[in-house]
Design a protein around this motif. Structure first.
Motif, PDB file in Angstrom:
ATOM      1  N   GLY A  98       0.781  -1.224   0.000  1.00 23.01           N
ATOM      2  CA  GLY A  98       0.000   0.000   0.000  1.00 23.01           C
ATOM      3  C   GLY A  98       0.815   1.277   0.000  1.00 23.01           C
ATOM      4  O   GLY A  98       0.298   2.347  -0.324  1.00 23.01           O
ATOM      5  N   ASP A  99       2.090   1.197   0.345  1.00 20.39           N
ATOM      6  CA  ASP A  99       2.916   2.408   0.463  1.00 20.39           C
ATOM      7  C   ASP A  99       3.695   2.623  -0.830  1.00 20.39           C
ATOM      8  O   ASP A  99       4.916   2.502  -0.877  1.00 20.39           O
ATOM      9  N   VAL A 100       2.990   2.957  -1.899  1.00 16.44           N
ATOM     10  CA  VAL A 100       3.609   3.024  -3.222  1.00 16.44           C
ATOM     11  C   VAL A 100       3.839   4.453  -3.697  1.00 16.44           C
ATOM     12  O   VAL A 100       4.393   4.670  -4.769  1.00 16.44           O
ATOM     13  N   TRP A 101       3.425   5.441  -2.910  1.00 15.80           N
ATOM     14  CA  TRP A 101       3.377   6.817  -3.400  1.00 15.80           C
ATOM     15  C   TRP A 101       4.616   7.614  -3.034  1.00 15.80           C
ATOM     16  O   TRP A 101       5.150   7.499  -1.933  1.00 15.80           O
ATOM     17  N   HIS A 102       5.070   8.434  -3.989  1.00 15.76           N
ATOM     18  CA  HIS A 102       6.171   9.366  -3.770  1.00 15.76           C
ATOM     19  C   HIS A 102       5.821  10.692  -4.432  1.00 15.76           C
ATOM     20  O   HIS A 102       5.033  10.745  -5.382  1.00 15.76           O
ATOM     21  N   THR A 103       6.432  11.752  -3.935  1.00 18.61           N
ATOM     22  CA  THR A 103       6.265  13.060  -4.564  1.00 18.61           C
ATOM     23  C   THR A 103       7.364  13.261  -5.602  1.00 18.61           C
ATOM     24  O   THR A 103       8.545  13.107  -5.304  1.00 18.61           O
ATOM     25  N   TRP A 104       6.942  13.560  -6.819  1.00 18.33           N
ATOM     26  CA  TRP A 104       7.859  13.855  -7.906  1.00 18.33           C
ATOM     27  C   TRP A 104       7.697  15.330  -8.286  1.00 18.33           C
ATOM     28  O   TRP A 104       6.711  15.973  -7.924  1.00 18.33           O
ATOM     29  N   GLU A 105       8.651  15.833  -9.025  1.00 24.30           N
ATOM     30  CA  GLU A 105       8.602  17.206  -9.503  1.00 24.30           C
ATOM     31  C   GLU A 105       8.508  17.213 -11.025  1.00 24.30           C
ATOM     32  O   GLU A 105       9.201  16.450 -11.707  1.00 24.30           O
ATOM     33  N   VAL A 106       7.630  18.054 -11.548  1.00 22.23           N
ATOM     34  CA  VAL A 106       7.543  18.242 -12.992  1.00 22.23           C
ATOM     35  C   VAL A 106       8.670  19.184 -13.395  1.00 22.23           C
ATOM     36  O   VAL A 106       8.699  20.347 -12.995  1.00 22.23           O
ATOM     37  N   THR A 107       9.618  18.683 -14.185  1.00 23.75           N
ATOM     38  CA  THR A 107      10.751  19.519 -14.591  1.00 23.75           C
ATOM     39  C   THR A 107      10.499  20.257 -15.894  1.00 23.75           C
ATOM     40  O   THR A 107      11.113  21.290 -16.158  1.00 23.75           O
ATOM     41  N   ALA A 108       9.596  19.742 -16.712  1.00 19.74           N
ATOM     42  CA  ALA A 108       9.272  20.404 -17.982  1.00 19.74           C
ATOM     43  C   ALA A 108       7.955  19.846 -18.511  1.00 19.74           C
ATOM     44  O   ALA A 108       7.531  18.745 -18.132  1.00 19.74           O
ATOM     45  N   ARG A 109       7.359  20.626 -19.365  1.00 21.57           N
ATOM     46  CA  ARG A 109       6.113  20.214 -20.021  1.00 21.57           C
ATOM     47  C   ARG A 109       6.245  20.519 -21.510  1.00 21.57           C
ATOM     48  O   ARG A 109       6.653  21.618 -21.896  1.00 21.57           O
ATOM     49  N   VAL A 110       5.902  19.520 -22.340  1.00 18.45           N
ATOM     50  CA  VAL A 110       6.015  19.671 -23.793  1.00 18.45           C
ATOM     51  C   VAL A 110       4.641  19.442 -24.411  1.00 18.45           C
ATOM     52  O   VAL A 110       4.006  18.406 -24.166  1.00 18.45           O
ATOM     53  N   GLU A 111       4.169  20.400 -25.201  1.00 18.52           N
ATOM     54  CA  GLU A 111       2.894  20.254 -25.902  1.00 18.52           C
ATOM     55  C   GLU A 111       3.135  19.455 -27.182  1.00 18.52           C
ATOM     56  O   GLU A 111       3.764  19.946 -28.109  1.00 18.52           O
ATOM     57  N   THR A 166       3.414  16.066 -22.808  1.00 18.89           N
ATOM     58  CA  THR A 166       4.384  15.216 -22.102  1.00 18.89           C
ATOM     59  C   THR A 166       4.882  15.970 -20.879  1.00 18.89           C
ATOM     60  O   THR A 166       5.234  17.150 -20.965  1.00 18.89           O
ATOM     61  N   PHE A 167       4.898  15.268 -19.754  1.00 20.61           N
ATOM     62  CA  PHE A 167       5.400  15.827 -18.502  1.00 20.61           C
ATOM     63  C   PHE A 167       6.688  15.087 -18.139  1.00 20.61           C
ATOM     64  O   PHE A 167       6.668  13.859 -17.965  1.00 20.61           O
ATOM     65  N   LEU A 168       7.791  15.822 -18.041  1.00 22.80           N
ATOM     66  CA  LEU A 168       9.054  15.242 -17.598  1.00 22.80           C
ATOM     67  C   LEU A 168       9.115  15.326 -16.081  1.00 22.80           C
ATOM     68  O   LEU A 168       8.832  16.391 -15.501  1.00 22.80           O
ATOM     69  N   LEU A 169       9.475  14.218 -15.450  1.00 24.00           N
ATOM     70  CA  LEU A 169       9.398  14.097 -14.000  1.00 24.00           C
ATOM     71  C   LEU A 169      10.723  13.628 -13.418  1.00 24.00           C
ATOM     72  O   LEU A 169      11.470  12.886 -14.060  1.00 24.00           O
ATOM     73  N   ARG A 170      10.975  14.036 -12.166  1.00 23.72           N
ATOM     74  CA  ARG A 170      12.079  13.466 -11.405  1.00 23.72           C
ATOM     75  C   ARG A 170      11.651  13.397  -9.947  1.00 23.72           C
ATOM     76  O   ARG A 170      10.835  14.218  -9.488  1.00 23.72           O
ATOM     77  N   PRO A 171      12.189  12.429  -9.193  1.00 23.94           N
ATOM     78  CA  PRO A 171      11.824  12.331  -7.782  1.00 23.94           C
ATOM     79  C   PRO A 171      12.232  13.592  -7.024  1.00 23.94           C
ATOM     80  O   PRO A 171      13.301  14.165  -7.274  1.00 23.94           O
ATOM     81  N   ALA A 172      11.386  14.018  -6.112  1.00 20.97           N
ATOM     82  CA  ALA A 172      11.710  15.182  -5.296  1.00 20.97           C
ATOM     83  C   ALA A 172      12.792  14.823  -4.289  1.00 20.97           C
ATOM     84  O   ALA A 172      12.832  13.698  -3.759  1.00 20.97           O
ATOM     85  N   GLY A 173      13.680  15.761  -4.021  1.00 21.92           N
ATOM     86  CA  GLY A 173      14.724  15.562  -3.019  1.00 21.92           C
ATOM     87  C   GLY A 173      15.675  14.454  -3.401  1.00 21.92           C
ATOM     88  O   GLY A 173      16.079  14.323  -4.566  1.00 21.92           O
ATOM     89  N   ASP A 174      16.032  13.643  -2.409  1.00 27.47           N
ATOM     90  CA  ASP A 174      17.004  12.567  -2.619  1.00 27.47           C
ATOM     91  C   ASP A 174      16.341  11.210  -2.845  1.00 27.47           C
ATOM     92  O   ASP A 174      17.016  10.178  -2.765  1.00 27.47           O
ATOM     93  N   THR A 175      15.051  11.191  -3.100  1.00 19.57           N
ATOM     94  CA  THR A 175      14.359   9.924  -3.319  1.00 19.57           C
ATOM     95  C   THR A 175      14.944   9.205  -4.529  1.00 19.57           C
ATOM     96  O   THR A 175      15.073   9.799  -5.603  1.00 19.57           O
TER      97      THR A 175
END
Length: 398
Positions: free
Chosen positions: A152-165, A172-181
């Motif tokens: 059940g503990d599958v969730w993490h916060t990611w950051e959207v680094t860019a968006r491409v139309e 398209t949303f480019l993502l990376r894990p927030a912090g040191d995750t």
């Protein structure tokens, strides 16, 4: 394996249960959401509930599982179970929730079938349920362990680094894990769940294929906006398109999904339609990165070249593979598109090599049509792999 006594009872009652399974599923969800409204708000897809797709999928999966138990004892519909388990794992389903489902499902069975549910019948179908639930729980526990997360503990916060139309309705949303995750590993073809908080406070979840290949801290998802303002169908894709920008946080699950690139020693056929191209792009990029030299046939159908999301990547990645060829069909072609590729995908003049493994993603009618053409061309049913987003209304493993 179902006990001998229960097998006889289930076989005798399967026609009656099968005939009523739709009514049972409707009543089950009614009871479940009355007792646990948070499940509809924060776990179940409200669009699929409104359309009835989830009810039909539940009814089909129970009927298919029970039929297999009595007709082919000693075997399990593992393809169906794995697909359900991957979806459950991406949602964070826990073993305790199977108890909740059991309570309301069997209350619905008793109410719909009435006096026909004798203690013997109830015991036999209880055995069916827990065989199916136990199989799913075991697969889900393994999936959680593979990703190093608790049930059940599958969730993490990611950051959207860019968006491409990509197109008018695709971003398209480019993502990376927030912090040191750490960035969780995935296999080409897999998806993540994305959870967003909507204006009414619901935290709805949808699945999106990872459209990039493994090997980088960055990940990308490509999302098509589903039209229909005011409808729960498409409410998450619309929210992402209207509100999510570079720098925003996004709640993302670890990756799951059983449509994964495999059988690299065989000829490959990657067939998609519409936004179903996203897992195929991940597979193609991975093949290009790995220097794959075997034959690859790329097939895609879309409404028009302008509406073909990631078309340039589709072409570019195919051209990087020495034994690959791409075939695109458009319902409304433009002057640059060959006339013999107008309309729907048709494999009649495409060479399907012996031993081909095919990977399909797109609308259900498209996949049914392509699968039928592949079987006619001699591809084994077991060698056709597919992905359905939303409830699986097609048991293509049969």
């Amino acid at each position: 394996m179902l006990s001998a006594r229960s097998t006889a009872t289930v076989r005798a009652t399967l026609p009656a249960v099968g005939a009523a399974i739709g009514d049972i599923a409707d009543l089950f969800y009614e009871k479940l959401f009355a007792a646990h409204p948070e499940l509809l708000r924060d776990l179940f897809n409200r669009g699929n509930q409104a359309s009835g797709d989830q009810r039909r999928a539940l009814a089909g999966s129970i009927a298919a599982f029970a039929t297999q138990l009595v007709e082919r004892p000693g075997t399990r519909p593992d393809v169906m179970l794995d697909r359900i388990a991957h979806k459950h794992a991406s949602l964070g389903v826990t073993p305790e929730q199977y108890e909740v489902v059991h309570t309301h499902l069997f209350a619905a069975i008793a109410e719909v079938l009435g006096d026909a549910v004798t203690p013997e019948v109830a015991a036999a179908w209880d055995e069916v349920y827990w065989l199916m639930a136990g199989s799913l729980i075991a697969v889900e526990e393994r999936l959680y362990a593979q990703q190093g997360v608790l049930a059940g503990d599958v969730w993490h916060t990611w950051e959207v680094t860019a968006r491409v139309e990509e197109t008018e309705d695709v971003a398209t949303f480019l993502l990376r894990p927030a912090g040191d995750t750490p960035t969780p590993a995935f296999r080409p073809g897999q998806y993540v769940s994305v959870q967003v908080e909507l204006p009414d406070g619901a935290r709805q979840i949808r699945q999106y294929s990872l459209s990039s290949a493994p090997g980088s801290r960055l990940r990308s998802i490509t999302v098509k906006r589903v039209r229909g303002e005011g409808s729960p169908d498409g409410e998450v894709s619309r929210h992402l398109h209207e509100h999510t920008r570079a720098g925003d946080p996004l709640r993302v699950s670890v990756p799951y999904g059983d449509l994964v690139l495999d059988h690299l020693d065989a000829p490959l056929l990657l067939a998609s339609a519409g936004i179903g191209c996203t897992p195929m792009l991940s597979m193609l990029e991975h093949l290009a990165q790995e220097g794959h030299s075997g034959p690859v046939t790329v097939v895609h159908g879309d409404r028009s070249p302008a509406g073909h999301a990631l078309r340039a990547d589709h072409v570019r990645l195919t051209e990087k593979l020495p034994e690959a060829e791409a075939h695109f069909w458009y319902e409304t072609p433009d002057a640059a598109h060959p006339a013999n590729r107008t309309g729907l995908v048709d494999l009649a003049d495409i060479t399907v090599r012996p031993g081909t493994h095919a990977y399909l993603c797109g609308p259900l009618p498209f996949m049914r049509a392509v699968r039928a053409q592949l079987l006619e061309a001699g591809v084994r049913p077991a060698d056709v792999h597919y992905e359905v987003f939303g409830p699986d209304l097609w048991l293509a493993s049969s």
